[in-house]
Design a protein around this motif. Structure first.
Motif, PDB file in Angstrom:
ATOM      1  N   LYS A 274       0.815  -1.229   0.000  1.00 15.76           N
ATOM      2  CA  LYS A 274       0.000   0.000   0.000  1.00 15.76           C
ATOM      3  C   LYS A 274       0.845   1.273   0.000  1.00 15.76           C
ATOM      4  CE  LYS A 274      -0.174   0.561   5.040  1.00 15.76           C
ATOM      5  NZ  LYS A 274      -1.006   0.873   6.207  1.00 15.76           N
ATOM      6  N   THR A 275       2.118   1.177   0.373  1.00 16.71           N
ATOM      7  CA  THR A 275       2.909   2.364   0.686  1.00 16.71           C
ATOM      8  C   THR A 275       3.270   3.176  -0.548  1.00 16.71           C
ATOM      9  OG1 THR A 275       3.896   1.094   2.502  1.00 16.71           O
ATOM     10  CG2 THR A 275       4.900   3.207   1.973  1.00 16.71           C
ATOM     11  N   VAL A 276       3.004   4.475  -0.482  1.00 13.46           N
ATOM     12  CA  VAL A 276       3.435   5.431  -1.499  1.00 13.46           C
ATOM     13  C   VAL A 276       4.842   5.899  -1.129  1.00 13.46           C
ATOM     14  CG1 VAL A 276       3.023   7.750  -2.452  1.00 13.46           C
ATOM     15  CG2 VAL A 276       1.100   6.166  -2.088  1.00 13.46           C
TER      16      VAL A 276
ATOM     17  N   ARG B  19       7.154   0.018  -7.584  1.00 18.65           N
ATOM     18  CA  ARG B  19       5.802   0.595  -7.640  1.00 18.65           C
ATOM     19  C   ARG B  19       5.856   1.974  -8.302  1.00 18.65           C
ATOM     20  NH1 ARG B  19       4.885  -0.044  -1.529  1.00 18.65           N
ATOM     21  NH2 ARG B  19       6.370  -1.706  -1.946  1.00 18.65           N
TER      22      ARG B  19
ATOM     23  N   GLU C 161       4.038   3.592 -10.226  1.00 19.56           N
ATOM     24  CA  GLU C 161       2.797   4.383 -10.220  1.00 19.56           C
ATOM     25  C   GLU C 161       2.554   5.061  -8.874  1.00 19.56           C
ATOM     26  OE1 GLU C 161       1.773   0.576  -8.334  1.00 19.56           O
ATOM     27  OE2 GLU C 161       2.988   1.147 -10.077  1.00 19.56           O
ATOM     28  N   LYS C 162       3.226   4.580  -7.820  1.00 22.82           N
ATOM     29  CA  LYS C 162       3.073   5.145  -6.476  1.00 22.82           C
ATOM     30  C   LYS C 162       4.332   5.873  -6.036  1.00 22.82           C
ATOM     31  CE  LYS C 162      -0.202   1.680  -4.721  1.00 22.82           C
ATOM     32  NZ  LYS C 162      -0.414   0.633  -3.695  1.00 22.82           N
TER      33      LYS C 162
ATOM     34  N   THR D 102       3.286   8.104 -12.983  1.00 22.06           N
ATOM     35  CA  THR D 102       2.701   8.319 -11.664  1.00 22.06           C
ATOM     36  C   THR D 102       1.184   8.330 -11.773  1.00 22.06           C
ATOM     37  OG1 THR D 102       4.589   9.643 -10.926  1.00 22.06           O
ATOM     38  CG2 THR D 102       2.551   9.869  -9.677  1.00 22.06           C
ATOM     39  N   ASP D 103       0.520   7.586 -10.892  1.00 19.92           N
ATOM     40  CA  ASP D 103      -0.943   7.560 -10.872  1.00 19.92           C
ATOM     41  C   ASP D 103      -1.476   8.937 -10.481  1.00 19.92           C
ATOM     42  OD1 ASP D 103      -3.581   7.091  -9.102  1.00 19.92           O
ATOM     43  OD2 ASP D 103      -3.446   5.515 -10.617  1.00 19.92           O
TER      44      ASP D 103
ATOM     45  N   VAL E 200      -2.636   9.289  -6.897  1.00 20.86           N
ATOM     46  CA  VAL E 200      -1.519   9.396  -5.958  1.00 20.86           C
ATOM     47  C   VAL E 200      -0.980  10.829  -5.949  1.00 20.86           C
ATOM     48  CG1 VAL E 200       0.852   8.639  -5.485  1.00 20.86           C
ATOM     49  CG2 VAL E 200      -0.898   6.962  -6.117  1.00 20.86           C
TER      50      VAL E 200
END
Length: 296
Positions: free
Chosen positions: A112-114, A133, A135-136, A160-161, A164
């Motif tokens: 879950k961690t950004v 990750r 995207e995060k 990058t999402d 986010v």
């Protein structure tokens, strides 16, 4: 925005300020650094910082007590990030150090961690593939003296999402920042794209012995009404950070080599790293540029 637990990795010049500011605004903050000795120094800096919050923000003792209750300290990265919704990386501005850190972080952080990097001059896309990750992952950059110079630059990369990115903008506001979204990758973000050339021009005058730091600062302060000149700013940033930035540009800019040599001989080796060590271009806690007669 679902950020409740934040890990700040690195308790140096900006890292400890980010951690304290985030805890001050009610988030649970895990402070990570490489060993307990460094963390002990961070705790001492937090005590000093609390006095700044009283003076500059009129913070109450109850607010500061709550801030300290929100802080925890870890020299084990896996423990530091086990509940993290957000990791803010504030390790030294060195590609090798950041690469090693992300290689370790991706193995221990929850899915879950950004991840957000506080890099001042590098691009998030340089490290995204290391994160596991992309995207995060994005940049979240702060100015020094974060509690009064309360701005945060949010800069993603092309994968990058958007959610986010938007969440980081809201988080920046939630910790008392003026949020500055950046929609296209830019080395140096907004602030340092303007600041670094200014500081390099001042350093060049010093390296070539055109004038001394005090006179260069006076020229700027007197002409523009600025409370600080470039060499005062360099002391606040930290001369080790300045040296690392010069090293990053040395391959493409030969002017960096004499600057690096002079900084290494006169500041890095003797440990005069600026405000944080009590001596840089000026001596602290009462630097000459704060004196009433400095501009006379």
């Amino acid at each position: 925005m679902n950020f409740k637990n934040v890990t700040v990795a690195g308790s140096g010049v900006l890292g400890y300020q980010i951690a304290f500011q985030t805890a001050f605004h009610g988030f649970k903050v895990s402070v990570y650094d490489i060993n307990d000795e460094v963390l002990g120094k961070a705790k001492a800096k937090f005590a000093e910082l609390s006095e700044c919050y009283k003076r500059d923000l009129n913070a109450s003792q109850a607010q500061l007590d709550n801030t300290f209750n929100n802080l925890s300290y870890h020299s084990n990265l896996a423990e530091a990030v086990q509940d993290a919704d957000l990791v803010i990386e504030a390790v030294p501005e060195d590609v090798a150090i950041k690469t090693a850190f992300y290689n370790q972080l991706r193995e221990v952080a929850p899915a879950k961690t950004v991840f957000a990097t506080n890099t001042s001059t590098l691009l998030p896309s340089q490290f995204r593939d290391l994160t596991g990750r992309p995207e995060k992952f994005l940049a979240l950059h702060f100015a020094n003296m974060i509690w009064v110079n309360n701005m945060a630059e949010i800069m993603g990369h092309d994968t990058t999402d958007k959610q986010v990115f938007d969440d980081l903008v809201q988080f920046a506001k939630a910790i008392g920042m003026v949020a500055l979204p950046i929609y296209k990758e830019q080395p140096g973000h907004l602030l340092n794209s303007m600041l670094v050339p200014f500081l390099i021009s001042a350093l060049d005058l010093w390296v070539r012995e055109v004038s001394q730091p005090e006179s260069i600062d006076r020229a700027w302060m007197k002409s523009f009404g600025s409370p600080k000149g470039p060499f005062a700013i360099l002391d606040i940033i930290g001369i080790n950070t300045v040296y690392n930035v010069a090293k990053l540009h040395a391959e493409t800019n030969p002017l960096m080599h004499p600057l690096m040599q002079k900084l290494e001989n006169e500041f890095i080796q003797p440990g005069h790293l600026g405000m944080s060590t009590g001596k840089g271009f000026y001596t602290y806690p009462n630097p000459a540029y704060d004196a009433a007669d400095f501009l006379k």
